[in-house]
Scaffold this motif. Structure first.
Motif, PDB file in Angstrom:
ATOM      1  N   VAL A 106       3.284  25.123  62.336  1.00 49.82           N
ATOM      2  CA  VAL A 106       3.888  26.059  63.299  1.00 49.82           C
ATOM      3  C   VAL A 106       4.156  25.366  64.637  1.00 49.82           C
ATOM      4  O   VAL A 106       5.150  25.644  65.313  1.00 49.82           O
ATOM      5  CB  VAL A 106       3.016  27.333  63.474  1.00 49.82           C
ATOM      6  CG1 VAL A 106       1.712  27.024  64.204  1.00 49.82           C
ATOM      7  CG2 VAL A 106       3.785  28.431  64.195  1.00 49.82           C
ATOM      8  N   ASN A 311      12.896  27.410  61.236  1.00 48.07           N
ATOM      9  CA  ASN A 311      11.802  28.384  61.180  1.00 48.07           C
ATOM     10  C   ASN A 311      11.774  29.106  59.832  1.00 48.07           C
ATOM     11  O   ASN A 311      10.711  29.293  59.243  1.00 48.07           O
ATOM     12  CB  ASN A 311      11.947  29.427  62.294  1.00 48.07           C
ATOM     13  CG  ASN A 311      11.704  28.827  63.665  1.00 48.07           C
ATOM     14  OD1 ASN A 311      12.001  27.660  63.888  1.00 48.07           O
ATOM     15  ND2 ASN A 311      11.164  29.612  64.587  1.00 48.07           N
ATOM     16  N   LEU A 323       2.334  32.524  61.281  1.00 49.12           N
ATOM     17  CA  LEU A 323       3.531  32.788  62.086  1.00 49.12           C
ATOM     18  C   LEU A 323       3.362  34.077  62.897  1.00 49.12           C
ATOM     19  O   LEU A 323       3.661  34.117  64.094  1.00 49.12           O
ATOM     20  CB  LEU A 323       4.764  32.884  61.182  1.00 49.12           C
ATOM     21  CG  LEU A 323       5.207  31.548  60.567  1.00 49.12           C
ATOM     22  CD1 LEU A 323       6.208  31.781  59.443  1.00 49.12           C
ATOM     23  CD2 LEU A 323       5.807  30.637  61.636  1.00 49.12           C
TER      24      LEU A 323
END
Ligand code: TK8
Length: 336
Positions: A106, A311, A323
């Motif tokens: 992330v 993403n 996320l």
């Protein structure tokens, strides 16, 4: 004859003894720490502060011994040594560790953080703790979050001022699928290499460019073999202060506390110096002859749009829970 120095020394020794709790269990220990960078890097300031703190709190028994320039391995190989217990500690970016803990990915998503304040709030809060809690299962204890910092792009081919300029540029990236994909998406040819291999790859033109914070670009002398520096600020690299779980389990609770407290002391110094020095490094890179290119706001917006697909493509490997947690917390921090 009692000299002033000997009185001072005696007082200092007494103060050191007084600072150590009576029941504390401290052994003579040398904590070896692996670093990819060289000793002038702000990591050195952080470790010096941490080491002064451990000496003070253990009556001189616990020493922090840094090793520089990847002498004990690169981020990934030194981390493996920490996991097996053959090395006590490593300062590593999260990015090379996504093969071990995919959720770390992330942090590699383009433009996740806008500034250091956001990063500090997220990493020093419950989300940072949530990530740290994942480490003991793979043989490591995260003592604190330090930083490598915001990353920018250099190359020897051409000034880069918009996404299209990356076309055909061979870029060294960290060993990390999200970085590889990001730079491919920009049209460059992404080549994953360990940090210690960058300089010679740039020098021999095996690759044309690379991306790292200003401090690292100066510290590793990449300016000798790179002409153009573009202020892409495309990612922020957190640094893990990883301690071997195997070694950790053999420490007394007092020793463990000293390490945690002193890693926090080191954090303060490391972040402070890293941020002050980044500005100085940029100036130095200019005076070393690098051409600094900025990306106009509308081009930056286009680049962000172009990279939004990253993403989505990596959502499954990072994991929904991660996320939601990170983007939820960022929303809260940003107050929207
Ligand atoms: C230091 C690393 C390195 C990283 C990289 O060992 O590999 O580009 O940015 O600076 O953490």
């Amino acid at each position: 004859l009692i000299t002033r120095t000997s009185i001072t020394a005696a007082i200092t020794a007494a103060a050191l003894l007084a600072a150590v709790p009576a029941n504390a269990q401290f052994q003579n220990r040398t904590i070896r720490v692996s670093n990819g960078v060289s000793k002038e890097h702000p990591m050195g300031n952080g470790l010096a502060a941490m080491g002064a703190c451990t000496l003070e709190k253990t009556g001189g028994k616990m020493k922090i011994q840094p090793y520089w320039d990847g002498a004990l391995g690169n981020d990934l190989t030194a981390t493996q040594s920490v996991r097996t217990g053959s090395l006590e500690m490593v300062l590593t970016s999260t990015a090379p560790l996504t093969s071990i803990i995919p959720a770390f990915g992330v942090f590699d998503l383009p433009f996740l953080f806008n500034d250091e304040k956001e990063a500090d709030q997220l990493l020093d809060g419950k989300v940072g703790a949530w990530f740290s809690d994942k480490l003991p299962a793979v043989g490591a204890v995260n003592l604190s979050w330090w930083e490598n910092g915001f990353r920018h792009t250099t190359n020897s081919r051409r000034p880069i001022t918009k996404a299209e300029d990356f076309s055909g540029v061979k870029m060294r990236v960290m060993q990390n699928n999200i970085f590889i994909d990001t730079f491919k998406e920009l049209g460059s040819n992404a080549v994953p290499l360990a940090f210690s291999e960058i300089y010679s790859a740039l020098e021999t033109r095996t690759v044309d460019g690379q991306e790292n914070p200003f401090n690292n670009i100066e510290n590793m002398k990449f300016y000798e073999v790179q002409k153009y520096l573009t202020l892409t600020k495309h990612a922020y690299s957190p640094t893990l202060v990883l301690f071997s779980k195997k070694v950790w389990d053999g420490l007394s609770p007092e020793e463990q506390n000293v390490l945690k407290e002193c890693a926090a002391v080191g954090q303060k110094e490391q972040r402070k110096v890293n941020r002050e020095k980044a500005e100085v490094s940029l100036t130095n890179l200019k005076s070393q002859g690098m051409q600094i290119n900025e990306i106009a706001p509308e081009e930056m917006a286009r680049m962000r749009d172009k990279l939004r697909v990253i993403n989505d493509r990596h959502a499954a490997s990072i994991g929904r829970e991660t996320l939601d947690l990170v983007f939820g917390e960022l929303k809260r921090i940003r107050g929207n």
